[in-house]
Design a protein around this motif. Structure first.
Motif, PDB file in Angstrom:
ATOM      1  N   ASP A  23     -33.433 -18.657  -7.616  1.00  0.00           N
ATOM      2  CA  ASP A  23     -32.060 -18.507  -7.145  1.00  0.00           C
ATOM      3  C   ASP A  23     -31.881 -17.323  -6.189  1.00  0.00           C
ATOM      4  O   ASP A  23     -30.894 -17.259  -5.471  1.00  0.00           O
ATOM      5  CB  ASP A  23     -31.076 -18.417  -8.310  1.00  0.00           C
ATOM      6  CG  ASP A  23     -31.269 -17.183  -9.178  1.00  0.00           C
ATOM      7  OD1 ASP A  23     -32.406 -16.671  -9.265  1.00  0.00           O
ATOM      8  OD2 ASP A  23     -30.275 -16.728  -9.780  1.00  0.00           O
ATOM      9  N   GLN A  24     -32.841 -16.415  -6.172  1.00  0.00           N
ATOM     10  CA  GLN A  24     -32.751 -15.264  -5.277  1.00  0.00           C
ATOM     11  C   GLN A  24     -33.631 -15.402  -4.037  1.00  0.00           C
ATOM     12  O   GLN A  24     -33.380 -14.764  -3.026  1.00  0.00           O
ATOM     13  CB  GLN A  24     -33.119 -13.983  -6.027  1.00  0.00           C
ATOM     14  CG  GLN A  24     -32.125 -13.656  -7.123  1.00  0.00           C
ATOM     15  CD  GLN A  24     -32.592 -12.513  -7.988  1.00  0.00           C
ATOM     16  OE1 GLN A  24     -33.703 -12.524  -8.495  1.00  0.00           O
ATOM     17  NE2 GLN A  24     -31.738 -11.533  -8.160  1.00  0.00           N
ATOM     18  N   ARG A  25     -34.651 -16.227  -4.122  1.00  0.00           N
ATOM     19  CA  ARG A  25     -35.641 -16.342  -3.039  1.00  0.00           C
ATOM     20  C   ARG A  25     -35.002 -16.725  -1.702  1.00  0.00           C
ATOM     21  O   ARG A  25     -35.229 -16.070  -0.686  1.00  0.00           O
ATOM     22  CB  ARG A  25     -36.723 -17.346  -3.416  1.00  0.00           C
ATOM     23  CG  ARG A  25     -37.851 -17.444  -2.397  1.00  0.00           C
ATOM     24  CD  ARG A  25     -38.979 -18.349  -2.875  1.00  0.00           C
ATOM     25  NE  ARG A  25     -39.487 -17.877  -4.154  1.00  0.00           N
ATOM     26  CZ  ARG A  25     -39.454 -18.575  -5.282  1.00  0.00           C
ATOM     27  NH1 ARG A  25     -38.956 -19.794  -5.301  1.00  0.00           N
ATOM     28  NH2 ARG A  25     -39.932 -18.072  -6.401  1.00  0.00           N
ATOM     29  N   ALA A  26     -34.179 -17.755  -1.696  1.00  0.00           N
ATOM     30  CA  ALA A  26     -33.567 -18.215  -0.442  1.00  0.00           C
ATOM     31  C   ALA A  26     -32.613 -17.165   0.116  1.00  0.00           C
ATOM     32  O   ALA A  26     -32.572 -16.932   1.332  1.00  0.00           O
ATOM     33  CB  ALA A  26     -32.841 -19.537  -0.656  1.00  0.00           C
ATOM     34  N   THR A  27     -31.862 -16.519  -0.759  1.00  0.00           N
ATOM     35  CA  THR A  27     -30.927 -15.480  -0.319  1.00  0.00           C
ATOM     36  C   THR A  27     -31.672 -14.320   0.322  1.00  0.00           C
ATOM     37  O   THR A  27     -31.319 -13.862   1.416  1.00  0.00           O
ATOM     38  CB  THR A  27     -30.072 -14.997  -1.504  1.00  0.00           C
ATOM     39  OG1 THR A  27     -29.307 -16.106  -1.981  1.00  0.00           O
ATOM     40  CG2 THR A  27     -29.148 -13.865  -1.114  1.00  0.00           C
ATOM     41  N   LEU A  28     -32.721 -13.841  -0.341  1.00  0.00           N
ATOM     42  CA  LEU A  28     -33.508 -12.739   0.213  1.00  0.00           C
ATOM     43  C   LEU A  28     -34.209 -13.148   1.498  1.00  0.00           C
ATOM     44  O   LEU A  28     -34.302 -12.353   2.443  1.00  0.00           O
ATOM     45  CB  LEU A  28     -34.511 -12.233  -0.822  1.00  0.00           C
ATOM     46  CG  LEU A  28     -33.922 -11.531  -2.046  1.00  0.00           C
ATOM     47  CD1 LEU A  28     -35.028 -11.171  -3.027  1.00  0.00           C
ATOM     48  CD2 LEU A  28     -33.124 -10.300  -1.655  1.00  0.00           C
ATOM     49  N   PRO A  38     -24.241 -11.090  -4.229  1.00  0.00           N
ATOM     50  CA  PRO A  38     -24.584 -12.158  -5.176  1.00  0.00           C
ATOM     51  C   PRO A  38     -25.889 -12.867  -4.830  1.00  0.00           C
ATOM     52  O   PRO A  38     -26.257 -12.992  -3.662  1.00  0.00           O
ATOM     53  CB  PRO A  38     -23.402 -13.135  -5.054  1.00  0.00           C
ATOM     54  CG  PRO A  38     -22.282 -12.326  -4.494  1.00  0.00           C
ATOM     55  CD  PRO A  38     -22.935 -11.302  -3.599  1.00  0.00           C
ATOM     56  N   ASN A  39     -26.543 -13.344  -5.887  1.00  0.00           N
ATOM     57  CA  ASN A  39     -27.812 -14.061  -5.727  1.00  0.00           C
ATOM     58  C   ASN A  39     -27.704 -15.261  -4.801  1.00  0.00           C
ATOM     59  O   ASN A  39     -28.674 -15.636  -4.163  1.00  0.00           O
ATOM     60  CB  ASN A  39     -28.319 -14.541  -7.086  1.00  0.00           C
ATOM     61  CG  ASN A  39     -28.765 -13.415  -7.971  1.00  0.00           C
ATOM     62  OD1 ASN A  39     -29.112 -12.341  -7.505  1.00  0.00           O
ATOM     63  ND2 ASN A  39     -28.753 -13.650  -9.269  1.00  0.00           N
ATOM     64  N   ASP A  40     -26.529 -15.884  -4.755  1.00  0.00           N
ATOM     65  CA  ASP A  40     -26.372 -17.115  -3.977  1.00  0.00           C
ATOM     66  C   ASP A  40     -25.551 -16.923  -2.701  1.00  0.00           C
ATOM     67  O   ASP A  40     -25.107 -17.892  -2.106  1.00  0.00           O
ATOM     68  CB  ASP A  40     -25.745 -18.211  -4.835  1.00  0.00           C
ATOM     69  CG  ASP A  40     -24.354 -17.832  -5.341  1.00  0.00           C
ATOM     70  OD1 ASP A  40     -23.936 -16.654  -5.164  1.00  0.00           O
ATOM     71  OD2 ASP A  40     -23.684 -18.703  -5.915  1.00  0.00           O
ATOM     72  N   ALA A  41     -25.366 -15.675  -2.280  1.00  0.00           N
ATOM     73  CA  ALA A  41     -24.543 -15.407  -1.095  1.00  0.00           C
ATOM     74  C   ALA A  41     -25.197 -14.344  -0.224  1.00  0.00           C
ATOM     75  O   ALA A  41     -24.903 -13.156  -0.351  1.00  0.00           O
ATOM     76  CB  ALA A  41     -23.141 -14.962  -1.520  1.00  0.00           C
ATOM     77  N   PRO A  42     -26.089 -14.759   0.692  1.00  0.00           N
ATOM     78  CA  PRO A  42     -26.739 -13.766   1.556  1.00  0.00           C
ATOM     79  C   PRO A  42     -25.727 -13.042   2.434  1.00  0.00           C
ATOM     80  O   PRO A  42     -24.670 -13.580   2.759  1.00  0.00           O
ATOM     81  CB  PRO A  42     -27.702 -14.597   2.405  1.00  0.00           C
ATOM     82  CG  PRO A  42     -27.330 -16.011   2.216  1.00  0.00           C
ATOM     83  CD  PRO A  42     -26.488 -16.119   0.981  1.00  0.00           C
ATOM     84  N   LEU A  43     -26.068 -11.819   2.780  1.00  0.00           N
ATOM     85  CA  LEU A  43     -25.218 -11.065   3.710  1.00  0.00           C
ATOM     86  C   LEU A  43     -25.202 -11.769   5.058  1.00  0.00           C
ATOM     87  O   LEU A  43     -26.212 -12.337   5.483  1.00  0.00           O
ATOM     88  CB  LEU A  43     -25.755  -9.645   3.871  1.00  0.00           C
ATOM     89  CG  LEU A  43     -25.761  -8.784   2.609  1.00  0.00           C
ATOM     90  CD1 LEU A  43     -26.528  -7.491   2.859  1.00  0.00           C
ATOM     91  CD2 LEU A  43     -24.350  -8.505   2.129  1.00  0.00           C
ATOM     92  N   SER A  44     -24.082 -11.683   5.747  1.00  0.00           N
ATOM     93  CA  SER A  44     -23.966 -12.307   7.071  1.00  0.00           C
ATOM     94  C   SER A  44     -24.786 -11.532   8.098  1.00  0.00           C
ATOM     95  O   SER A  44     -25.096 -10.345   7.917  1.00  0.00           O
ATOM     96  CB  SER A  44     -22.503 -12.348   7.501  1.00  0.00           C
ATOM     97  OG  SER A  44     -22.045 -11.024   7.752  1.00  0.00           O
ATOM     98  N   ASP A  45     -25.099 -12.212   9.196  1.00  0.00           N
ATOM     99  CA  ASP A  45     -25.788 -11.540  10.303  1.00  0.00           C
ATOM    100  C   ASP A  45     -24.969 -10.347  10.798  1.00  0.00           C
ATOM    101  O   ASP A  45     -25.537  -9.310  11.140  1.00  0.00           O
ATOM    102  CB  ASP A  45     -26.024 -12.509  11.461  1.00  0.00           C
ATOM    103  CG  ASP A  45     -27.108 -13.531  11.175  1.00  0.00           C
ATOM    104  OD1 ASP A  45     -27.940 -13.301  10.273  1.00  0.00           O
ATOM    105  OD2 ASP A  45     -27.132 -14.569  11.866  1.00  0.00           O
TER     106      ASP A  45
END
Length: 123
Positions: A20-25, A99-106
């Protein structure tokens, strides 16, 4: 404090973190590499570190209940908090937790990278 994962490379680290964190990171990693001129990356203190001109600029990690962008600059974190420049995540010391499912925006990543680069260039 970030949870350590046995890793020699950033790819190893991303493989070791929970799904659940891999894609976000990975998304935030891509934004960092795009925003940091001639970025280099490696593992230090058991987390991925992104460097600029040989200086550690930012770190990225997975914690138990969130992901983190380590600003590696308490003065920058204090300034960002005082200026209200961050619309994403929560600052805890010099760490921006998200959050694990919400990456920071560019846009957020670029803002932080630009400010950290300015600090490094000023030295």
């Amino acid at each position: 404090m970030p949870r350590g994962y046995a890793a020699d490379t950033v790819e190893d680290y991303l493989t070791a973190v929970p799904d659940d964190q891999r894609a976000t990171l990975a998304t935030v990693r891509g934004s960092l590499l795009a925003a940091i001129p001639d970025a280099t990356e490696g593992i230090s203190y058991q987390i991925p570190i992104f460097s600029y001109r040989g200086k550690g600029l930012l770190g990225l990690s997975a914690a138990q209940k969130h992901c983190s962008l380590h600003l590696m600059s308490p003065p920058l974190a204090k300034a960002l908090k005082a200026e209200g420049d961050l619309s994403e995540g929560t600052l805890s010391g010099a760490t921006l937790q998200f959050p694990n499912d919400a990456p920071l925006s560019d846009a957020t990543v670029r803002l932080i990278v630009e400010r950290r680069i300015a600090e490094v260039d000023a030295r």
